[in-house]
Design a protein around this motif. Structure first.
Motif, PDB file in Angstrom:
ATOM      1  N   ASN A 140       0.831  -1.212   0.000  1.00 50.42           N
ATOM      2  CA  ASN A 140       0.000   0.000   0.000  1.00 50.42           C
ATOM      3  C   ASN A 140       0.858   1.252   0.000  1.00 50.42           C
ATOM      4  O   ASN A 140       0.540   2.248  -0.650  1.00 50.42           O
ATOM      5  CB  ASN A 140      -0.912   0.025   1.230  1.00 50.42           C
ATOM      6  N   ASP A 141       1.959   1.208   0.752  1.00 41.88           N
ATOM      7  CA  ASP A 141       2.814   2.382   0.911  1.00 41.88           C
ATOM      8  C   ASP A 141       3.272   2.889  -0.451  1.00 41.88           C
ATOM      9  O   ASP A 141       3.237   4.083  -0.745  1.00 41.88           O
ATOM     10  CB  ASP A 141       4.021   2.015   1.790  1.00 41.88           C
ATOM     11  N   TYR A 142       3.675   1.935  -1.334  1.00 40.91           N
ATOM     12  CA  TYR A 142       4.115   2.286  -2.673  1.00 40.91           C
ATOM     13  C   TYR A 142       3.004   3.002  -3.436  1.00 40.91           C
ATOM     14  O   TYR A 142       3.206   4.027  -4.061  1.00 40.91           O
ATOM     15  CB  TYR A 142       4.546   1.021  -3.419  1.00 40.91           C
ATOM     16  N   PHE A 143       1.771   2.427  -3.358  1.00 36.55           N
ATOM     17  CA  PHE A 143       0.688   3.006  -4.152  1.00 36.55           C
ATOM     18  C   PHE A 143       0.123   4.289  -3.545  1.00 36.55           C
ATOM     19  O   PHE A 143      -0.420   5.126  -4.253  1.00 36.55           O
ATOM     20  CB  PHE A 143      -0.405   1.951  -4.405  1.00 36.55           C
ATOM     21  N   TRP A 144       0.313   4.454  -2.227  1.00 37.66           N
ATOM     22  CA  TRP A 144      -0.005   5.770  -1.640  1.00 37.66           C
ATOM     23  C   TRP A 144       0.892   6.824  -2.270  1.00 37.66           C
ATOM     24  O   TRP A 144       0.453   7.888  -2.676  1.00 37.66           O
ATOM     25  CB  TRP A 144       0.209   5.751  -0.117  1.00 37.66           C
ATOM     26  N   GLU A 145       2.165   6.436  -2.350  1.00 36.03           N
ATOM     27  CA  GLU A 145       3.156   7.341  -2.914  1.00 36.03           C
ATOM     28  C   GLU A 145       2.790   7.695  -4.362  1.00 36.03           C
ATOM     29  O   GLU A 145       2.739   8.853  -4.762  1.00 36.03           O
ATOM     30  CB  GLU A 145       4.546   6.683  -2.861  1.00 36.03           C
ATOM     31  N   MET A 146       2.413   6.605  -5.130  1.00 34.78           N
ATOM     32  CA  MET A 146       2.074   6.833  -6.540  1.00 34.78           C
ATOM     33  C   MET A 146       0.794   7.662  -6.663  1.00 34.78           C
ATOM     34  O   MET A 146       0.681   8.535  -7.518  1.00 34.78           O
ATOM     35  CB  MET A 146       1.890   5.499  -7.278  1.00 34.78           C
ATOM     36  N   GLY A 147      -0.154   7.371  -5.811  1.00 37.13           N
ATOM     37  CA  GLY A 147      -1.401   8.137  -5.820  1.00 37.13           C
ATOM     38  C   GLY A 147      -1.130   9.599  -5.582  1.00 37.13           C
ATOM     39  O   GLY A 147      -1.679  10.479  -6.257  1.00 37.13           O
ATOM     40  N   GLY A 148      -0.266   9.858  -4.619  1.00 39.61           N
ATOM     41  CA  GLY A 148       0.090  11.225  -4.313  1.00 39.61           C
ATOM     42  C   GLY A 148       0.761  11.905  -5.505  1.00 39.61           C
ATOM     43  O   GLY A 148       0.464  13.059  -5.823  1.00 39.61           O
ATOM     44  N   LEU A 195     -21.467  15.315  -3.752  1.00 42.27           N
ATOM     45  CA  LEU A 195     -21.834  14.511  -2.589  1.00 42.27           C
ATOM     46  C   LEU A 195     -22.439  15.364  -1.487  1.00 42.27           C
ATOM     47  O   LEU A 195     -23.317  14.930  -0.756  1.00 42.27           O
ATOM     48  CB  LEU A 195     -20.588  13.771  -2.090  1.00 42.27           C
ATOM     49  N   TYR A 196     -21.920  16.586  -1.377  1.00 41.68           N
ATOM     50  CA  TYR A 196     -22.447  17.489  -0.342  1.00 41.68           C
ATOM     51  C   TYR A 196     -22.920  18.766  -1.013  1.00 41.68           C
ATOM     52  O   TYR A 196     -22.276  19.803  -0.900  1.00 41.68           O
ATOM     53  CB  TYR A 196     -21.357  17.803   0.696  1.00 41.68           C
ATOM     54  N   PRO A 197     -24.004  18.703  -1.727  1.00 40.47           N
ATOM     55  CA  PRO A 197     -24.407  19.863  -2.548  1.00 40.47           C
ATOM     56  C   PRO A 197     -24.622  21.115  -1.700  1.00 40.47           C
ATOM     57  O   PRO A 197     -24.355  22.224  -2.160  1.00 40.47           O
ATOM     58  CB  PRO A 197     -25.707  19.397  -3.214  1.00 40.47           C
ATOM     59  N   ASN A 198     -25.102  20.943  -0.487  1.00 43.57           N
ATOM     60  CA  ASN A 198     -25.390  22.125   0.325  1.00 43.57           C
ATOM     61  C   ASN A 198     -24.432  22.251   1.501  1.00 43.57           C
ATOM     62  O   ASN A 198     -24.662  23.046   2.407  1.00 43.57           O
ATOM     63  CB  ASN A 198     -26.827  22.050   0.836  1.00 43.57           C
ATOM     64  N   GLY A 199     -23.386  21.444   1.456  1.00 44.48           N
ATOM     65  CA  GLY A 199     -22.448  21.456   2.574  1.00 44.48           C
ATOM     66  C   GLY A 199     -21.552  22.690   2.545  1.00 44.48           C
ATOM     67  O   GLY A 199     -21.481  23.388   1.533  1.00 44.48           O
ATOM     68  N   PRO A 200     -20.885  22.932   3.640  1.00 43.69           N
ATOM     69  CA  PRO A 200     -19.916  24.037   3.668  1.00 43.69           C
ATOM     70  C   PRO A 200     -18.733  23.738   2.756  1.00 43.69           C
ATOM     71  O   PRO A 200     -18.524  22.578   2.374  1.00 43.69           O
ATOM     72  CB  PRO A 200     -19.492  24.090   5.135  1.00 43.69           C
ATOM     73  N   ALA A 201     -18.021  24.713   2.393  1.00 41.00           N
ATOM     74  CA  ALA A 201     -16.942  24.591   1.406  1.00 41.00           C
ATOM     75  C   ALA A 201     -15.926  23.536   1.805  1.00 41.00           C
ATOM     76  O   ALA A 201     -15.478  22.745   0.962  1.00 41.00           O
ATOM     77  CB  ALA A 201     -16.249  25.948   1.235  1.00 41.00           C
ATOM     78  N   TRP A 202     -15.589  23.438   3.072  1.00 38.86           N
ATOM     79  CA  TRP A 202     -14.565  22.476   3.489  1.00 38.86           C
ATOM     80  C   TRP A 202     -15.005  21.043   3.259  1.00 38.86           C
ATOM     81  O   TRP A 202     -14.216  20.163   2.995  1.00 38.86           O
ATOM     82  CB  TRP A 202     -14.178  22.688   4.967  1.00 38.86           C
ATOM     83  N   GLN A 203     -16.345  20.858   3.315  1.00 39.68           N
ATOM     84  CA  GLN A 203     -16.860  19.506   3.140  1.00 39.68           C
ATOM     85  C   GLN A 203     -16.869  19.120   1.664  1.00 39.68           C
ATOM     86  O   GLN A 203     -16.746  17.948   1.323  1.00 39.68           O
ATOM     87  CB  GLN A 203     -18.288  19.454   3.695  1.00 39.68           C
ATOM     88  N   ARG A 204     -17.004  20.130   0.790  1.00 38.30           N
ATOM     89  CA  ARG A 204     -17.092  19.871  -0.640  1.00 38.30           C
ATOM     90  C   ARG A 204     -15.730  19.747  -1.302  1.00 38.30           C
ATOM     91  O   ARG A 204     -15.641  19.416  -2.480  1.00 38.30           O
ATOM     92  CB  ARG A 204     -17.886  21.000  -1.323  1.00 38.30           C
ATOM     93  N   LEU A 205     -14.687  19.977  -0.531  1.00 34.83           N
ATOM     94  CA  LEU A 205     -13.325  19.931  -1.081  1.00 34.83           C
ATOM     95  C   LEU A 205     -12.816  18.499  -1.189  1.00 34.83           C
ATOM     96  O   LEU A 205     -13.185  17.639  -0.407  1.00 34.83           O
ATOM     97  CB  LEU A 205     -12.373  20.695  -0.159  1.00 34.83           C
ATOM     98  N   TRP A 206     -11.985  18.238  -2.165  1.00 39.24           N
ATOM     99  CA  TRP A 206     -11.293  16.942  -2.273  1.00 39.24           C
ATOM    100  C   TRP A 206      -9.981  17.054  -1.523  1.00 39.24           C
ATOM    101  O   TRP A 206      -9.220  18.000  -1.715  1.00 39.24           O
ATOM    102  CB  TRP A 206     -11.050  16.580  -3.733  1.00 39.24           C
ATOM    103  N   TYR A 207      -9.700  16.105  -0.670  1.00 40.30           N
ATOM    104  CA  TYR A 207      -8.481  16.149   0.150  1.00 40.30           C
ATOM    105  C   TYR A 207      -7.470  15.129  -0.327  1.00 40.30           C
ATOM    106  O   TYR A 207      -7.844  14.052  -0.793  1.00 40.30           O
ATOM    107  CB  TYR A 207      -8.832  15.891   1.615  1.00 40.30           C
ATOM    108  N   PRO A 208      -6.204  15.443  -0.246  1.00 43.33           N
ATOM    109  CA  PRO A 208      -5.147  14.514  -0.693  1.00 43.33           C
ATOM    110  C   PRO A 208      -5.257  13.156  -0.018  1.00 43.33           C
ATOM    111  O   PRO A 208      -4.995  12.121  -0.648  1.00 43.33           O
ATOM    112  CB  PRO A 208      -3.855  15.227  -0.276  1.00 43.33           C
ATOM    113  N   ALA A 209      -5.705  13.081   1.226  1.00 51.08           N
ATOM    114  CA  ALA A 209      -5.821  11.792   1.899  1.00 51.08           C
ATOM    115  C   ALA A 209      -6.826  10.908   1.181  1.00 51.08           C
ATOM    116  O   ALA A 209      -6.690   9.677   1.150  1.00 51.08           O
ATOM    117  CB  ALA A 209      -6.260  12.009   3.353  1.00 51.08           C
TER     118      ALA A 209
END
Lengths: 638, 377
Positions: free
Chosen positions: A387-395, A437-451
């Motif tokens: 997994n560690d390798y593919f986390w790296e690649m995903g990043g 996914l969160y059409p009415n959610g706050p901006a932080w919820q609508r963001l895509w996170y690197p994790a």
């Protein structure tokens, strides 16, 4: 007035009475015979004439080598013509009730429900035993309006084998009747409700014929006035390979039973798919738990049985097509391809996996108390499922490119298999998806996170796929970019087993990637099954060279799903297998052994081919090319 | 004994119409039975041959009834009346034992006492009315009704509503011929109908009168609206009307009626034989048969007219009433205008007791007619 005259008077009165009476009777006769004569003549005809439907024999199912998978058996049913019960209706019903062991009350209810249409029979009981049939025939003089009718029933000799693929049958629904009555369907018809029985209903059904019969008051035929023979339904020649299907079902069943014993609080289900990468032909498709179509179609308690199947984990769902799961590590080849294609790595790059990823994520090795993976390249990372390798690649690749390659390689869209009720598309997540996914959610919820990209890279998180999509990914890898539309019907055969139509492989997608990319991925998949790889234990001393991938998809709050996908033989692949064991804990332990058994069954049969029925030996055309046992298929690429 | 001269006075129209009706009956019985009957396996000629034998026996019996001058009969009327009651009671007794219907069985031979009972009633009543014509007071009507009551009750107990109707018809016809005031008879008929309607209403609305079952009343009244229950109480009427109506003008041809040949028509060789005629011979056939009956009844009335004494006139009136009631009730039933009571069509329906009785009745008519002139020695 004398007595004589008085008597004369009385006689005259009487004579007038006689004339009046005769005039009335004669007038009534004129009314019935002359005025209403035509109407009564019509009614006498409808008394006398019956159009008896002769149901067409339904098409059979054969596996790819001509073995019968679904057939018909004869059975007898008792029906009532309500208009012909005669004046002693109660006595007749009581007599019938005693003979067929059905409460009079129930017969009355059936008659009530079924007498909406005039001059049409009402089905009272199907599947009579021979003794009852004889008794009814002997006593039919005392049973006016009661008719014993031959009625072929569907027979599924292998029970629940490939149940979701085959399907089952049931009484035509009002909606179906409304839609299909132009095609000759009637209210007493039985139609396919699921799987191929449903998908190919109109092909299998045939055209019922009719006999115009003169019947007597007991509905016994007196003479046949006209005859239109039925047109039998066409037979389905399937791509299914019976031994592979059996191996899949048996192995799945055993594994689920084992897990049920070990983890009784978790509901275990499973899917096993085999397909031919050269054409997209489905060789096996098993989804468990399954149902017995014999009971669901013909069982006396089919209603209750259906209700029991609806209970979770629903046995009615074809999980191969409609189960959505995180694909887990079986997705890693996609991340690998994305990383290679975007230039973020090379096959040769060595990466040190300390198995502690970004944000402190720990790889499965550390969670299991094993040492970290250490130095890995792309192939090695696939083989040991690092997994560690593919986390790296995903990043390195990022969510946008990863989503692009996932879609390019087939995720997020239905496979277009020719099987009711069709398959689901699954989900390839990206930034837009997160916002949706969160059409009415706050901006932080609508963001895509690197994790979330890291989860995506190892086939977790928002990514979902059907087992058939995973199988298609491995078909694509085996074929170096080519994917055919999956299909289960090789051809349609008429009643004389002449091929009337055939399925030609249909190229769905062609992904052109450099050979080096394919080679790097295949090397990793090959090593997976070799000593040191995650599926090595299951493929010890396999008599063929296979390449594949295990997967363990974590499920929040429950046991992980076990995945396995593989193809063989490497170099000229003929078969792709994909196995999912829901809550099977791990791909290596739960899923890979099942894949091994399916591949073994396939290659054992290839070595020792079954005898072919005459019609299949005589069948020629492109549908049989590459399917003849004496000419094992060539890899389409070479 | 018969004088050669008297034979010349025989009414050949009457005799001819009877012979024609018996002939039509034999033909239609053959058509109705040559394919066999539901549940009965016999040769194609079984029923015709039996009916023919009964016709011959009936012919001999009828001829025998000619021999003894009807004026000598009243002296036997008491004995006949007792025999009639004993026979009718025997039927009820045998019902208790075997649950049978209106039949008395002697081995293979079956016999319906209610059939000859009608003729005995005619003779007994004619004898009484000759002495006590009811032409003056209402009280004179009491005795005839008392004479009629015992057999009527016994027949209703069977229960045989149809024959009871015929008894009532005979009684009324003879009383009328013997001089009873029409309005008195009308009042009796009216109150009888009223009682019947009230009783039927009560039974149909759940009152248990012990005498009849609701289903019997329903069956009786089914002709009013056969489509209320077309598969049960209305079945017979509907099938019969379909048979008659579908015959249209010329019929479907002898032996070719689908309602008859395919057994949709119930009791096709007995109670519903007129429907067979209607279906297979059409309106022309039914008109011809009605014509023969009209001739028969017209000439029977003629016998009453020419009878030399009230006794003969009474007897002729009784037999005529019997024929007329039978005809109206039976044909009316097949045409859906009378209750389904199950009495035969004279001379045509299959059945030995009935044929024998009707031919005896013809014998009585001819006896009276033949001796219409005083013979001087």
């Amino acid at each position: 007035m004398s007595d004589e005259q008085e008597f004369e008077r009385r006689l005259r009165f009487w004579a007038i009475l006689v004339v009046a009476v005769f005039a009335l009777l004669w007038g009534r006769l004129a009314q019935l015979q002359l005025v209403q004569g035509e109407e009564f003549a019509r009614r006498a005809e409808s008394n006398r004439l019956r159009l008896l439907r002769t149901g067409a024999p339904r098409g059979l199912f054969y596996d790819r080598w001509g073995r019968v998978l679904v057939s018909n058996r004869s059975s007898f049913a008792v029906v009532i013509w309500p208009d012909s019960l005669g004046p002693d209706r109660e006595a007749v019903l009581a007599r019938l009730a005693q003979l067929i062991q059905v409460p009079v009350q129930q017969i009355q209810e059936l008659l009530q429900a079924g007498s909406a249409l005039p001059f049409s029979p009402v089905m009272i009981k199907t599947d009579l035993d021979p003794a009852t049939v004889t008794a009814l025939q002997e006593q039919r003089q005392d049973l006016p309006g009661v008719v014993v009718q031959e009625m072929p029933r569907r027979y599924y000799p292998y029970g629940s084998l490939a149940a979701h693929l085959i399907g089952y049958m049931g009484a035509i629904s009002p909606d179906e009747l409304r839609e299909w009555q132009d095609q000759g369907y009637v209210g007493t018809d039985w139609v396919g409700k699921d799987g191929l029985e449903r998908q190919y209903e109109h092909v299998l059904h045939g055209q019922s014929g009719g006999e115009q019969v003169e019947v007597d008051a007991w509905q016994r035929p007196a003479q046949i006035l006209g005859d239109l023979p039925p047109v039998p339904g066409e037979n389905l020649w399937l791509t299914i390979d019976l031994p592979v299907q059996m191996a899949a079902e048996e192995a799945l069943r055993d594994e689920i039973a084992r897990l049920d014993r070990a983890r009784p609080k978790v509901a275990h289900t499973g899917v096993a798919i085999a397909l031919d990468p050269r054409s997209g032909a489905i060789l096996a498709l098993a989804s468990q738990p399954a149902y017995d179509p014999n009971i669901l179609t013909n069982g006396p308690n089919r209603g209750e049985y259906y209700q029991s199947l609806v209970q979770p984990p629903s046995a009615l769902i074809n999980r191969a097509l409609r189960g959505l799961y995180p694909p887990g590590s079986t997705f890693k080849p996609v991340t690998a391809i994305a990383a290679l294609m975007t230039g973020k790595t090379t096959p040769e790059e060595e990466f040190y996996a300390d198995d502690i990823g970004p944000y402190g994520k720990k790889d499965w090795t550390l969670n299991s108390g094993l040492p970290p993976h250490g130095w890995v390249n792309l192939a090695r990372a696939l083989a040991v499922s690092c997994n560690d390798y593919f986390w790296e690649m995903g990043g390195r690749v990022g969510v946008d490119a990863l989503a692009e390659y996932a879609r390019l390689l087939g995720f997020g869209q239905p496979t277009q298999i020719d099987l009711f009720p069709g398959d689901l598309a699954g989900n390839v997540p990206d930034r837009a998806y997160k916002a949706r996914l969160y059409p009415n959610g706050p901006a932080w919820q609508r963001l895509w996170y690197p994790a979330e990209t890291l989860d995506f890279a190892i086939g977790q998180g928002y990514l979902t796929a059907t087992p058939l999509q995973v199988a298609q990914l491995y078909e694509l890898i085996a074929n170096r970019g080519r994917v055919y539309r999956p299909y289960v019907v090789q051809g349609l055969l008429d009643a004389n087993h002449q091929l009337v139509s055939e399925t030609k492989p249909q190229l769905l997608r062609e992904v052109n990637l450099p050979d080096a990319v394919w080679e790097a991925v295949e090397k990793g998949l090959e090593q997976t099954l070799q000593p040191g790889g995650t599926a090595a234990g299951s493929f010890y001393k396999a008599p063929y060279l296979a390449a594949g991938k295990t997967g363990t998809a974590e499920v929040a709050g429950s046991d992980a799903h076990g995945w396995f996908a593989a193809y063989a033989p490497v170099g000229a692949p003929e078969i792709v297998v994909t196995v999912l064991v829901e809550h099977g804990l791990g791909g290596s332990a739960a899923a890979a052994p099942i894949g091994r058994k399916m591949l073994d069954a396939y290659f054992a049969e290839r070595k020792d081919p079954p005898p072919l029925p005459t019609w299949l030996r005589d069948t020629t055309g492109s549908a049989t090319e590459g399917r003849k046992l004496d000419t094992p298929g060539e890899h389409p690429q070479t | 004994m018969i004088e050669r001269r008297q034979l010349r006075y025989l009414d050949w129209y009457l005799l001819g119409s009877v012979l024609a009706l018996v002939g039509v009956g034999l033909l239609m019985i053959y058509s109705a039975t040559y394919r066999g009957l539901p549940g009965i396996r016999v040769g194609p000629y079984y029923f015709v041959v039996r009916q023919l034998s009964w016709a011959i026996i009936g012919g001999i019996a009828g001829a025998a009834a000619l021999v003894v001058d009807y004026r000598r009969w009243p002296r036997w009327s008491r004995g006949l009346y007792v025999i009639m009651l004993l026979l009718l009671m025997a039927v009820l007794a045998s019902q208790k034992i075997s649950g049978a219907s209106s039949w008395l069985r002697f081995g293979a031979l079956g016999f319906q006492p209610s059939e000859p009972a009608k003729l005995i009633f005619v003779v007994v009543l004619a004898s009484y009315l000759e002495k006590n014509p009811p032409d003056d007071t209402a009280r004179e009507l009491v005795a005839p009704f008392l004479i009629a009551a015992p057999p009527l009750v016994l027949i209703l107990l069977q229960p045989d509503f149809g024959t009871a109707l015929v008894f009532a018809g005979i009684l009324l016809g003879m009383l009328f011929a013997a001089g009873a005031k029409p309005w008195r008879l009308g009042a009796v008929v009216g109150s009888g109908v009223l009682v019947g309607v009230v009783a039927a209403y009560l039974v149909l609305h759940g009152v248990d009168l012990k005498v009849v079952h609701p289903y019997q009343v329903q069956r009786l009244l089914a002709f009013l609206n056969p489509y209320h229950d077309p598969t049960r109480s209305g079945y017979n009427v509907i099938q019969s009307m379909i048979a008659v109506g579908s015959g249209q003008l010329t019929g479907k041809g002898l032996f070719a009626g689908s309602q008859t040949q395919l057994s949709f028509l119930p009791a096709r060789h007995t109670d519903f034989i007129f429907s067979v005629i209607g279906e297979e011979l059409g309106f022309l056939g039914t008109t011809a048969v009605l014509g023969l009956f009209f001739l028969l009844i017209w000439r029977s009335l003629g016998v009453a007219r020419v009878a030399k004494d009230p006794l003969g006139a009474n007897m002729a009136a009784g037999v005529t009433s019997m024929f007329l009631t039978h005809l109206v009730v039976n044909v009316g039933m097949t045409l859906g205008v009378m209750p389904v009571t199950g009495i035969p069509l004279p001379f045509i329906s299959y059945g030995g007791s009935s044929l024998l009785t009707n031919l005896l009745g013809v014998g009585i008519l001819l006896n009276v007619q033949m001796r219409r002139l005083k013979i001087l020695f």
